[in-house]
Design a protein around this motif. Structure first.
Motif, PDB file in Angstrom:
ATOM      1  N   HIS A   4       0.792  -1.058   0.000  1.00 24.72           N
ATOM      2  CA  HIS A   4      -0.025  -0.114   0.275  1.00 24.72           C
ATOM      3  C   HIS A   4       0.893   1.164  -0.076  1.00 24.72           C
ATOM      4  N   LEU A   5       0.762   2.107  -1.102  1.00 25.08           N
ATOM      5  CA  LEU A   5       1.587   3.125  -1.095  1.00 25.08           C
ATOM      6  C   LEU A   5       0.978   4.457  -0.598  1.00 25.08           C
ATOM      7  N   MET A   6      -0.220   4.526  -0.830  1.00 36.02           N
ATOM      8  CA  MET A   6      -0.907   5.850  -0.090  1.00 36.02           C
ATOM      9  C   MET A   6      -2.476   5.570  -0.066  1.00 36.02           C
ATOM     10  N   ASN A   7      -2.859   6.279   1.227  1.00 37.37           N
ATOM     11  CA  ASN A   7      -4.298   6.344   1.372  1.00 37.37           C
ATOM     12  C   ASN A   7      -4.879   7.380   0.511  1.00 37.37           C
ATOM     13  N   LEU A   8      -6.042   7.043  -0.183  1.00 39.85           N
ATOM     14  CA  LEU A   8      -6.877   8.170  -0.850  1.00 39.85           C
ATOM     15  C   LEU A   8      -8.004   8.753  -0.116  1.00 39.85           C
ATOM     16  N   ARG A   9      -8.168   8.295   1.150  1.00 37.84           N
ATOM     17  CA  ARG A   9      -9.211   8.834   2.060  1.00 37.84           C
ATOM     18  C   ARG A   9      -8.801  10.544   2.079  1.00 37.84           C
ATOM     19  N   ASN A  10      -9.760  11.425   1.711  1.00 35.02           N
ATOM     20  CA  ASN A  10      -9.662  12.640   1.933  1.00 35.02           C
ATOM     21  C   ASN A  10      -8.597  13.476   1.100  1.00 35.02           C
ATOM     22  N   VAL A  11      -8.179  12.776  -0.128  1.00 34.92           N
ATOM     23  CA  VAL A  11      -7.020  13.334  -0.947  1.00 34.92           C
ATOM     24  C   VAL A  11      -7.972  14.150  -2.227  1.00 34.92           C
ATOM     25  N   PRO A  12      -7.357  15.164  -2.361  1.00 34.57           N
ATOM     26  CA  PRO A  12      -8.028  16.144  -3.535  1.00 34.57           C
ATOM     27  C   PRO A  12      -7.937  15.541  -4.407  1.00 34.57           C
ATOM     28  N   ASP A  13      -8.725  15.679  -5.524  1.00 36.76           N
ATOM     29  CA  ASP A  13      -8.713  14.915  -6.991  1.00 36.76           C
ATOM     30  C   ASP A  13      -7.550  15.469  -7.572  1.00 36.76           C
ATOM     31  N   GLY A  44      -6.777   3.494  -2.024  1.00 35.13           N
ATOM     32  CA  GLY A  44      -5.330   3.909  -2.325  1.00 35.13           C
ATOM     33  C   GLY A  44      -4.663   3.248  -3.508  1.00 35.13           C
ATOM     34  N   PHE A  45      -3.401   3.709  -3.626  1.00 36.38           N
ATOM     35  CA  PHE A  45      -2.442   3.152  -4.738  1.00 36.38           C
ATOM     36  C   PHE A  45      -1.730   2.094  -4.087  1.00 36.38           C
ATOM     37  N   TRP A  46      -1.696   1.035  -4.902  1.00 42.22           N
ATOM     38  CA  TRP A  46      -0.754  -0.394  -4.561  1.00 42.22           C
ATOM     39  C   TRP A  46      -0.025  -0.793  -5.861  1.00 42.22           C
ATOM     40  N   VAL A  47       0.842  -1.528  -5.240  1.00 39.94           N
ATOM     41  CA  VAL A  47       1.829  -2.083  -5.985  1.00 39.94           C
ATOM     42  C   VAL A  47       1.976  -3.676  -5.538  1.00 39.94           C
ATOM     43  N   HIS A  48       2.357  -4.449  -6.631  1.00 36.49           N
ATOM     44  CA  HIS A  48       2.583  -6.017  -6.213  1.00 36.49           C
ATOM     45  C   HIS A  48       4.103  -6.312  -5.939  1.00 36.49           C
ATOM     46  N   ASP A  49       5.122  -5.823  -6.496  1.00 34.49           N
ATOM     47  CA  ASP A  49       6.367  -6.269  -6.457  1.00 34.49           C
ATOM     48  C   ASP A  49       7.075  -5.389  -5.429  1.00 34.49           C
ATOM     49  N   ASP A  50       8.082  -6.025  -4.773  1.00 37.21           N
ATOM     50  CA  ASP A  50       8.939  -5.132  -3.836  1.00 37.21           C
ATOM     51  C   ASP A  50       9.694  -4.168  -4.301  1.00 37.21           C
ATOM     52  N   ASP A  51      10.424  -4.340  -5.528  1.00 39.26           N
ATOM     53  CA  ASP A  51      11.143  -3.390  -5.899  1.00 39.26           C
ATOM     54  C   ASP A  51      10.274  -2.358  -6.617  1.00 39.26           C
ATOM     55  N   GLU A  52       9.306  -2.430  -7.365  1.00 39.18           N
ATOM     56  CA  GLU A  52       8.457  -1.688  -7.654  1.00 39.18           C
ATOM     57  C   GLU A  52       7.894  -0.805  -6.475  1.00 39.18           C
ATOM     58  N   ALA A  53       7.724  -1.210  -5.585  1.00 39.73           N
ATOM     59  CA  ALA A  53       7.224  -0.546  -4.284  1.00 39.73           C
ATOM     60  C   ALA A  53       8.171   0.642  -3.797  1.00 39.73           C
ATOM     61  N   ARG A  54       9.487   0.232  -3.664  1.00 42.91           N
ATOM     62  CA  ARG A  54      10.504   1.015  -3.389  1.00 42.91           C
ATOM     63  C   ARG A  54      10.713   2.099  -4.355  1.00 42.91           C
ATOM     64  N   ARG A  55      10.526   1.829  -5.605  1.00 40.54           N
ATOM     65  CA  ARG A  55      10.854   2.876  -6.844  1.00 40.54           C
ATOM     66  C   ARG A  55       9.464   3.873  -6.550  1.00 40.54           C
ATOM     67  N   ALA A  56       8.470   3.383  -6.312  1.00 35.55           N
ATOM     68  CA  ALA A  56       7.279   4.137  -6.535  1.00 35.55           C
ATOM     69  C   ALA A  56       7.142   4.800  -5.039  1.00 35.55           C
ATOM     70  N   ARG A  57       7.567   4.472  -4.062  1.00 29.92           N
ATOM     71  CA  ARG A  57       7.884   5.313  -2.577  1.00 29.92           C
ATOM     72  C   ARG A  57       8.561   6.242  -2.904  1.00 29.92           C
ATOM     73  N   ALA A  58       9.704   6.149  -3.540  1.00 30.39           N
ATOM     74  CA  ALA A  58      10.805   7.194  -3.625  1.00 30.39           C
ATOM     75  C   ALA A  58       9.948   8.445  -4.477  1.00 30.39           C
ATOM     76  N   LEU A  59       9.214   8.057  -5.530  1.00 29.79           N
ATOM     77  CA  LEU A  59       8.679   8.965  -6.379  1.00 29.79           C
ATOM     78  C   LEU A  59       7.819   9.826  -5.535  1.00 29.79           C
ATOM     79  N   LEU A  60       6.901   8.935  -4.970  1.00 31.94           N
ATOM     80  CA  LEU A  60       5.948   9.528  -4.048  1.00 31.94           C
ATOM     81  C   LEU A  60       6.285  10.516  -2.862  1.00 31.94           C
ATOM     82  N   ASP A  61       7.442  10.143  -2.255  1.00 34.43           N
ATOM     83  CA  ASP A  61       7.929  11.020  -1.272  1.00 34.43           C
ATOM     84  C   ASP A  61       8.435  12.332  -1.841  1.00 34.43           C
ATOM     85  N   ASP A  62       9.052  12.015  -2.890  1.00 37.44           N
ATOM     86  CA  ASP A  62       9.773  13.264  -3.747  1.00 37.44           C
ATOM     87  C   ASP A  62       8.478  14.212  -3.979  1.00 37.44           C
TER      88      ASP A  62
END
Length: 120
Positions: A4-13, A44-62
């Motif tokens: 799970h990368l990010m919760n979508l509750r109360n996230v603006p469109d 929320g936004f989700w990914v299946h793969d561990d490597d993809e999760a790390r890459r997506a998390r870095a993009l999302l944090d930035d």
């Protein structure tokens, strides 16, 4: 295993759309679950793969650091232009509402602390 990368509750469109565009522009294979209407599931936004999760998390944090800076700057600009009301401006515009809210907060704090103050 899903990540799970990010919760979508109360996230603006607009924020959710920007994140979708970010993931698609960086070829992140994600999937999305919508939040429920009654607030039971968060969605929320989700990914299946561990490597993809790390890459997506870095993009999302930035992205979130940039968005936070951008929103704070927008708020400060609005304060300087007088478009966003601070506490004192709201007090002048709506004194009864602000004082009632402050009184309610004081009552809640008093009721919460009363059992502990009566111990002695």
């Amino acid at each position: 295993m899903p990540h799970h990368l990010m919760n979508l509750r109360n996230v603006p469109d607009d924020e959710a759309e920007e994140i979708r565009e970010l993931f698609e522009s960086h070829a992140v294979s994600y999937y999305e679950t919508p939040p429920s209407r009654w607030g039971i599931s968060m969605g929320g936004f989700w990914v299946h793969d561990d490597d993809e999760a790390r890459r997506a998390r870095a993009l999302l944090d930035d992205y979130q650091r940039q968005r936070q800076h951008q929103q704070r700057q927008r708020y400060q600009d609005g304060l300087h232009r007088g478009e966003v009301a601070g506490f004192w401006q709201r007090l002048v515009r709506h004194p009864v509402r602000i004082l009632a809210a402050c009184l309610a907060i004081a009552v809640i704090i008093a009721l919460t602390l009363a059992p502990f103050l009566n111990l002695g």
